[in-house]
Design an enzyme around this catalytic site. Structure first.
Site, PDB file in Angstrom:
ATOM      1  CG  ASP A 134       5.471  11.848 -15.028  1.00  0.00           C
ATOM      2  OD1 ASP A 134       4.641  12.755 -14.810  1.00  0.00           O
ATOM      3  OD2 ASP A 134       5.474  10.769 -14.392  1.00  0.00           O
ATOM      4  CE1 TYR A 159       1.112  21.218 -14.310  1.00  0.00           C
ATOM      5  CE2 TYR A 159       0.918  18.858 -14.709  1.00  0.00           C
ATOM      6  CZ  TYR A 159       1.628  19.936 -14.214  1.00  0.00           C
ATOM      7  OH  TYR A 159       2.860  19.731 -13.626  1.00  0.00           O
ATOM      8  CE  LYS A 163       5.563  22.195 -15.778  1.00  0.00           C
ATOM      9  NZ  LYS A 163       6.261  23.235 -14.978  1.00  0.00           N
TER      10      LYS A 163
HETATM   11  P1  NAD Z   1       2.576  24.008  -6.384  1.00  0.00           P
HETATM   12  O1  NAD Z   1       1.286  24.289  -7.060  1.00  0.00           O
HETATM   13  O2  NAD Z   1       2.573  23.412  -5.013  1.00  0.00           O
HETATM   14  O3  NAD Z   1       3.421  25.374  -6.264  1.00  0.00           O
HETATM   15  C1  NAD Z   1       3.534  26.274  -7.323  1.00  0.00           C
HETATM   16  C2  NAD Z   1       4.128  27.572  -6.780  1.00  0.00           C
HETATM   17  O4  NAD Z   1       4.266  28.485  -7.870  1.00  0.00           O
HETATM   18  C3  NAD Z   1       3.234  28.256  -5.741  1.00  0.00           C
HETATM   19  O5  NAD Z   1       4.037  28.702  -4.665  1.00  0.00           O
HETATM   20  C4  NAD Z   1       2.635  29.438  -6.495  1.00  0.00           C
HETATM   21  O6  NAD Z   1       2.331  30.546  -5.670  1.00  0.00           O
HETATM   22  C5  NAD Z   1       3.750  29.754  -7.474  1.00  0.00           C
HETATM   23  N1  NAD Z   1       3.275  30.459  -8.682  1.00  0.00           N
HETATM   24  C6  NAD Z   1       2.214  30.134  -9.453  1.00  0.00           C
HETATM   25  N2  NAD Z   1       2.091  30.997 -10.473  1.00  0.00           N
HETATM   26  C7  NAD Z   1       3.127  31.877 -10.359  1.00  0.00           C
HETATM   27  C8  NAD Z   1       3.561  32.985 -11.123  1.00  0.00           C
HETATM   28  N3  NAD Z   1       2.886  33.388 -12.210  1.00  0.00           N
HETATM   29  N4  NAD Z   1       4.664  33.652 -10.732  1.00  0.00           N
HETATM   30  C9  NAD Z   1       5.331  33.275  -9.604  1.00  0.00           C
HETATM   31  N5  NAD Z   1       4.956  32.238  -8.845  1.00  0.00           N
HETATM   32  C10 NAD Z   1       3.879  31.538  -9.208  1.00  0.00           C
HETATM   33  O7  NAD Z   1       3.409  23.144  -7.394  1.00  0.00           O
HETATM   34  P2  NAD Z   1       4.491  21.993  -7.106  1.00  0.00           P
HETATM   35  O8  NAD Z   1       3.799  20.709  -6.961  1.00  0.00           O
HETATM   36  O9  NAD Z   1       5.412  22.471  -6.058  1.00  0.00           O
HETATM   37  O10 NAD Z   1       5.232  21.971  -8.518  1.00  0.00           O
HETATM   38  C11 NAD Z   1       6.360  22.792  -8.766  1.00  0.00           C
HETATM   39  C12 NAD Z   1       6.841  22.548 -10.183  1.00  0.00           C
HETATM   40  O11 NAD Z   1       7.175  21.176 -10.343  1.00  0.00           O
HETATM   41  C13 NAD Z   1       5.765  22.838 -11.237  1.00  0.00           C
HETATM   42  O12 NAD Z   1       6.395  23.433 -12.347  1.00  0.00           O
HETATM   43  C14 NAD Z   1       5.223  21.473 -11.599  1.00  0.00           C
HETATM   44  O13 NAD Z   1       4.755  21.465 -12.927  1.00  0.00           O
HETATM   45  C15 NAD Z   1       6.456  20.620 -11.439  1.00  0.00           C
HETATM   46  N6  NAD Z   1       6.225  19.201 -11.091  1.00  0.00           N
HETATM   47  C16 NAD Z   1       5.397  18.867 -10.051  1.00  0.00           C
HETATM   48  C17 NAD Z   1       5.249  17.528  -9.689  1.00  0.00           C
HETATM   49  C18 NAD Z   1       4.380  17.103  -8.529  1.00  0.00           C
HETATM   50  O14 NAD Z   1       4.164  15.897  -8.343  1.00  0.00           O
HETATM   51  N7  NAD Z   1       3.871  18.010  -7.708  1.00  0.00           N
HETATM   52  C19 NAD Z   1       5.933  16.541 -10.413  1.00  0.00           C
HETATM   53  C20 NAD Z   1       6.757  16.933 -11.487  1.00  0.00           C
HETATM   54  C21 NAD Z   1       6.895  18.268 -11.798  1.00  0.00           C
HETATM   55  O1  DAU Z   2       3.207  13.182 -12.819  1.00  0.00           O
HETATM   56  C1  DAU Z   2       3.596  14.414 -12.292  1.00  0.00           C
HETATM   57  C2  DAU Z   2       2.383  15.225 -11.946  1.00  0.00           C
HETATM   58  O2  DAU Z   2       1.817  14.648 -10.771  1.00  0.00           O
HETATM   59  C3  DAU Z   2       2.672  16.709 -11.722  1.00  0.00           C
HETATM   60  O3  DAU Z   2       3.142  17.269 -12.928  1.00  0.00           O
HETATM   61  C4  DAU Z   2       1.416  17.451 -11.252  1.00  0.00           C
HETATM   62  O4  DAU Z   2       1.736  18.789 -10.962  1.00  0.00           O
HETATM   63  C5  DAU Z   2       0.915  16.769  -9.998  1.00  0.00           C
HETATM   64  O5  DAU Z   2      -0.279  17.384  -9.560  1.00  0.00           O
HETATM   65  C6  DAU Z   2       0.664  15.270 -10.253  1.00  0.00           C
HETATM   66  O6  DAU Z   2      -0.454  15.091 -11.171  1.00  0.00           O
HETATM   67  P1  DAU Z   2      -1.524  13.925 -10.953  1.00  0.00           P
HETATM   68  O7  DAU Z   2      -2.767  14.290 -11.654  1.00  0.00           O
HETATM   69  O8  DAU Z   2      -0.931  12.584 -11.244  1.00  0.00           O
HETATM   70  O9  DAU Z   2      -1.684  14.033  -9.349  1.00  0.00           O
HETATM   71  P2  DAU Z   2      -2.982  14.000  -8.393  1.00  0.00           P
HETATM   72  O10 DAU Z   2      -2.456  13.929  -6.990  1.00  0.00           O
HETATM   73  O11 DAU Z   2      -3.948  15.069  -8.715  1.00  0.00           O
HETATM   74  O12 DAU Z   2      -3.633  12.614  -8.743  1.00  0.00           O
HETATM   75  C7  DAU Z   2      -2.916  11.402  -8.613  1.00  0.00           C
HETATM   76  C8  DAU Z   2      -3.820  10.286  -9.096  1.00  0.00           C
HETATM   77  O13 DAU Z   2      -4.893  10.133  -8.159  1.00  0.00           O
HETATM   78  C9  DAU Z   2      -4.458  10.574 -10.436  1.00  0.00           C
HETATM   79  O14 DAU Z   2      -4.553   9.358 -11.167  1.00  0.00           O
HETATM   80  C10 DAU Z   2      -5.853  11.073 -10.084  1.00  0.00           C
HETATM   81  C11 DAU Z   2      -6.153  10.337  -8.805  1.00  0.00           C
HETATM   82  N1  DAU Z   2      -7.026  11.051  -7.833  1.00  0.00           N
HETATM   83  C12 DAU Z   2      -6.700  12.335  -7.502  1.00  0.00           C
HETATM   84  C13 DAU Z   2      -7.493  13.038  -6.616  1.00  0.00           C
HETATM   85  C14 DAU Z   2      -7.150  14.474  -6.253  1.00  0.00           C
HETATM   86  C15 DAU Z   2      -8.117  10.402  -7.256  1.00  0.00           C
HETATM   87  O15 DAU Z   2      -8.383   9.214  -7.537  1.00  0.00           O
HETATM   88  N2  DAU Z   2      -8.873  11.096  -6.352  1.00  0.00           N
HETATM   89  C16 DAU Z   2      -8.634  12.398  -6.019  1.00  0.00           C
HETATM   90  O16 DAU Z   2      -9.396  12.978  -5.220  1.00  0.00           O
END
Ligand code: NAD
Ligand code: DAU
Length: 355
Positions: A134, A159, A163
């Site tokens: 999002d 980031y 994306k």
């Molecule tokens: P993550 O960082 O935990 O995992 C990413 C994985 O991708 C890792 O296993 C890493 O080794 C692998 N990777 C990185 N670069 C690579 C490459 N060049 N080739 C092959 N593998 C590679 O991420 P996540 O939180 O599991 O997110 C997964 C997907 O979902 C991402 O595309 C992220 O943008 C998307 N997403 C995440 C969230 C969230 O809240 N975490 C929300 C919405 C969308």
């Molecule tokens: O919205 C989806 C996204 O959510 C994904 O695309 C990203 O991959 C994922 O990392 C996440 O991004 P955020 O930046 O929202 O997540 P994060 O957990 O890093 O932070 C959540 C919120 O908390 C954000 O407002 C920043 C705040 N934060 C984060 C950290 C690590 C703090 O206040 N303290 C912290 O130490």
């Protein structure tokens, strides 16, 4: 039949692979580079399972991807692989462009060549599903309606810009070459296997270690939280029934300010693992310098996926966060193992400058 999952050793990818194989006998090929965020331990329970294959490699390695596609003939490719942490993208955007933009482009090229060579039936049934976020929509004001799929694309961090670029590439490969793509844009996930650089696992881990719980800025930034298993079920549904070329927003209608999330985690820990001195984990909360360009609010309007595909999350925030805290309490060894030297270096670099 087989699917190819990229980034399946990360947080969401690993949950997806585990859920997939718990519900289906269709094999999974997992291509993961194993960056700091990729952890084969996440999939240890699949060791010896003939339905699961792991290959360490980069989505941008065209020769390797072509070879895997030719050999395993997947009916779908699901692209989870990415650099995913906003703070890391601020410290060093290069890897984000390399994997999320260049890597996605190369993966699309490899998949296109494979797809074009398929016979008519498998070609028509083939899907490329791109997992996105999002954050590509930018930031909302308190009274703005939630993001719909037609919201303008306004990424604010390296980031989210990377994306958004990848989403555009996926769209273009459909429009120009006819590749049958699907894109999901999901809100913040939480749950088991979440790497403790992200807010919720970091708070749990720091709380238990007696360390400060860092709140960026005023802590009133709002995120829309979804239990990771619900994201996985949405992806399965989109893969199965999504309309080719469409994007689907995925979210749980769980908008919460960060400080409320931290209070909830502390309250659960006070109940499940009370501190010896009787004080609350909330006493460890520490306000620190804000994230540059910090998006104020995200909120997802998930009515399209609900209306068209009948998807709804199964967990409420209350049930999901309780399960999550339990998981971390029960998996202390996992936490210790991921807190490698590289992890400690990152924590030092990110939080030292916020002191
Ligand atoms: P993550 O960082 O935990 O995992 C990413 C994985 O991708 C890792 O296993 C890493 O080794 C692998 N990777 C990185 N670069 C690579 C490459 N060049 N080739 C092959 N593998 C590679 O991420 P996540 O939180 O599991 O997110 C997964 C997907 O979902 C991402 O595309 C992220 O943008 C998307 N997403 C995440 C969230 C969230 O809240 N975490 C929300 C919405 C969308
Ligand atoms: O919205 C989806 C996204 O959510 C994904 O695309 C990203 O991959 C994922 O990392 C996440 O991004 P955020 O930046 O929202 O997540 P994060 O957990 O890093 O932070 C959540 C919120 O908390 C954000 O407002 C920043 C705040 N934060 C984060 C950290 C690590 C703090 O206040 N303290 C912290 O130490």
């Amino acid at each position: 039949m087989m699917i190819l999952v990229t980034g399946g050793a990360g947080f969401i990818g690993a949950n997806f692979v585990l859920d997939w194989l718990a519900q289906s006998d269709e094999a999974v090929l997992n291509l993961d580079k194993l960056t700091y965020a990729g952890n084969p331990e996440n999939l240890l329970s699949l060791q010896g399972d003939s339905r699961y294959l792991f290959v360490q490699g980069d989505i941008g390695d065209a020769a390797l991807v072509a070879q895997l596609l030719a050999r395993y003939q997947p009916r779908a490719v699901l692209n989870f692989a990415a650099e995913s942490h906003v703070d890391r993208s601020i410290h060093g955007p290069e890897d984000f462009i390399q994997t999320n933009v260049v890597g996605t482009m190369r993966l699309l090229q490899s998949v296109r060549a494979y797809w074009q060579g398929l016979a008519e039936g498998p070609r028509a049934a083939f899907r490329f599903l791109h997992v996105s976020t999002d954050e590509v929509y930018g930031s909302l004001s308190p009274d703005d309606p939630a993001f719909t799929e037609t919201h303008k694309i306004e990424p604010n961090s390296p980031y989210s810009a990377s994306k958004a670029a990848s989403d555009h590439l996926v769209r273009a490969w459909h429009h120009t070459y006819g590749l049958p793509v699907l894109t999901t844009n999901c809100s913040n996930n939480y749950g088991p296997l979440h790497f403790p650089e992200k807010l919720i696992p970091l708070i749990i881990v720091n709380a238990l270690a007696g360390k400060p719980l860092p709140i960026y800025g005023d802590g009133l930034q709002v995120r829309d939280w979804l239990y990771v298993k619900d994201h996985c079920s949405a992806i399965r549904r989109v893969l199965q029934s999504g309309r080719v070329g469409e994007t689907y927003n995925v979210g749980g209608c769980n908008e919460k300010p960060n400080i409320e999330i931290v209070h909830t985690v502390c309250t659960l820990l006070d109940e499940l693992r009370p501190k010896g001195d009787g004080s609350s984990y909330k006493t460890q909360i520490a306000y620190v310098q804000d994230r540059p360009g910090h998006d104020r609010r995200y909120a997802i309007d998930a009515s399209k996926i609900e209306r068209e595909l009948g998807w709804m999350p199964a967990e409420t925030f209350e049930t999901g966060i309780r399960k999550t805290v339990h998981w971390y309490l029960d998996h202390q060894a996992w936490v210790t193992n991921v807190q490698s030297g590289a992890y400690r270096e990152w924590v030092k670099a990110n939080y030292a400058e916020r002191a």
